[in-house]
Design an enzyme around this catalytic site. Sequence first.
Site, PDB file in Angstrom:
ATOM      1  N   SER A  31       0.842  -0.929   0.152  1.00 13.24           N
ATOM      2  CA  SER A  31      -0.070  -0.147  -0.034  1.00 13.24           C
ATOM      3  C   SER A  31       0.874   1.253  -0.065  1.00 13.24           C
ATOM      4  O   SER A  31       1.989   1.302   0.384  1.00 13.24           O
ATOM      5  CB  SER A  31      -0.887  -0.039   1.149  1.00 13.24           C
ATOM      6  N   TYR A  72      -2.248  -0.897  10.283  1.00 10.94           N
ATOM      7  CA  TYR A  72      -2.300  -1.254   8.924  1.00 10.94           C
ATOM      8  C   TYR A  72      -1.193  -0.809   7.979  1.00 10.94           C
ATOM      9  O   TYR A  72      -0.844  -1.774   7.562  1.00 10.94           O
ATOM     10  CB  TYR A  72      -3.642  -0.663   8.388  1.00 10.94           C
TER      11      TYR A  72
END
Length: 287
Positions: free
Chosen positions: A179, A192
């Site tokens: 990400s 995350y």
Amino acid sequence: MSDHSEQTLPPQHQDRQPGLESRMQPPPVYRNEHYKASGKLEGKVAVITGADSGIGRAVAIAYAQEGARIVLLYLNEHEDAAQTQREITLCGQPSLLFAGDIGDEAFCRSVVDRTLAQWGQLDVLVNNAGEQHPQACLEDISLEQWQRTFQTNIVGMFLMTKSALPHMFEGAAIINTTSITAYRGHPTLIDYSATKGAITAFTRSLSTNLAERGIRVNAVAPGPIWTPLIASTFDAQKVSTFGSDTPLGRPGQPCELAPAYVYLACNDSSYMTGQVLHLNGGTVING
């Protein structure tokens, strides 16, 4: 760059995670009608985690268009997964569907065993499943949440890869979904972002370990992509401006990422390993 407060989507929120693609408005675009396949994955078998919707669904469809047989893994989004399987059938390819938790080693082994029993090979592994739970500050993140996020995002990836690797050979490819948050961080997605940083490091390290075996390991680092994870993570107001802070001024669609996963899975990327492709709407990432 677009105004960060510009509306890009109708305000909406889903109270369950994983979210459901069937409840999103507008629905994500998972198939590019102008995509021209050329048999780049003909005869291959691809296992894709988080394949029921979003990026996973788009990748599964693109792989099927390129001639691959598809193994779809998902948690419990049965309706979305069934739709993905129907789309693969329309591409003229067979598929296997498995519901379960990739954080469970027995489930990962079962998927690999049943894939081999059906098709006798495993050529491409896409580690795409993930979850996120925003919190305003670190003190609000419980140990349970921290462990759960790591269990799905990085432990699950480790277990799935460990189960698949003994049956992957020269020419095989592993593709991990990391990400933009691994490079930029995120103020409310601390756990995350930490898992995505671990995925990037895992990709780089594993690629060097497997180079002599001829197995390539790469990753894709999406920016803001319109998937069920977004609708089920953020409040309606934040969803309504999702992606407006990118240079392109909008969120990306899952179908816009799928060709990158095709490239990393096929022989076109035969000289690429240990790398990350950044598909994020124009944000420059150095690192």
